[in-house]
Design a protein around this motif. Structure first.
Motif, PDB file in Angstrom:
ATOM      1  N   UNK A  81       0.818  -1.219   0.000  1.00  0.00           N
ATOM      2  CA  UNK A  81       0.000   0.000   0.000  1.00  0.00           C
ATOM      3  C   UNK A  81       0.850   1.267   0.000  1.00  0.00           C
ATOM      4  N   UNK A  82       2.135   1.147   0.291  1.00  0.00           N
ATOM      5  CA  UNK A  82       3.050   2.292   0.348  1.00  0.00           C
ATOM      6  C   UNK A  82       4.312   1.965  -0.465  1.00  0.00           C
ATOM      7  N   UNK A  83       4.208   1.956  -1.790  1.00  0.00           N
ATOM      8  CA  UNK A  83       5.327   1.505  -2.629  1.00  0.00           C
ATOM      9  C   UNK A  83       6.559   2.409  -2.600  1.00  0.00           C
ATOM     10  N   UNK A  84       6.452   3.609  -2.052  1.00  0.00           N
ATOM     11  CA  UNK A  84       7.613   4.506  -1.995  1.00  0.00           C
ATOM     12  C   UNK A  84       8.571   4.129  -0.867  1.00  0.00           C
ATOM     13  N   UNK A  85       8.194   3.137  -0.047  1.00  0.00           N
ATOM     14  CA  UNK A  85       8.995   2.760   1.111  1.00  0.00           C
ATOM     15  C   UNK A  85       9.553   1.352   0.976  1.00  0.00           C
ATOM     16  N   UNK A  86      10.659   1.124   1.685  1.00  0.00           N
ATOM     17  CA  UNK A  86      11.224  -0.213   1.838  1.00  0.00           C
ATOM     18  C   UNK A  86      11.276  -0.528   3.328  1.00  0.00           C
ATOM     19  N   UNK A  87      11.244  -1.793   3.656  1.00  0.00           N
ATOM     20  CA  UNK A  87      11.278  -2.221   5.044  1.00  0.00           C
ATOM     21  C   UNK A  87      12.724  -2.447   5.457  1.00  0.00           C
ATOM     22  N   UNK A  88      13.164  -1.729   6.474  1.00  0.00           N
ATOM     23  CA  UNK A  88      14.519  -1.899   6.984  1.00  0.00           C
ATOM     24  C   UNK A  88      14.563  -3.025   8.012  1.00  0.00           C
ATOM     25  N   UNK A  89      13.634  -2.997   8.959  1.00  0.00           N
ATOM     26  CA  UNK A  89      13.536  -4.054   9.965  1.00  0.00           C
ATOM     27  C   UNK A  89      12.185  -3.956  10.663  1.00  0.00           C
ATOM     28  N   UNK A  90      11.840  -4.987  11.392  1.00  0.00           N
ATOM     29  CA  UNK A  90      10.603  -4.973  12.163  1.00  0.00           C
ATOM     30  C   UNK A  90      10.794  -5.785  13.418  1.00  0.00           C
TER      31      UNK A  90
END
Length: 67
Positions: A46-55
């Motif tokens: 839903x937010x393609x401008x972002x990448x996941x760094x960690x969770x």
């Protein structure tokens, strides 16, 4: 209550990161760990401008400020 915490970064500017805390109906750490991947994948779609760094999963405790 357990809370999912995702650190997401702008794909165009990887140094610009922030925490996102999507609503997660997990009542245990194990449930958060298993549901967290699906929630993170959905959030990223839903937010393609972002990448996941960690969770991570953490206890949702009210933060207390010093007086």
């Amino acid at each position: 209550m357990i809370e999912l915490v995702m650190v997401v970064c702008l794909a165009a500017a990887p140094a610009q990161c922030r925490e996102e805390r999507p609503i997660l109906a997990a009542l245990s750490m194990m449930a958060c760990a298993t549901q967290g991947q699906m929630v993170a994948a959905r959030w990223l779609s839903e937010h393609p401008a972002f990448t996941l760094s960690r969770w991570r999963c953490e206890l949702n405790r009210p933060r207390q400020e010093r007086i």
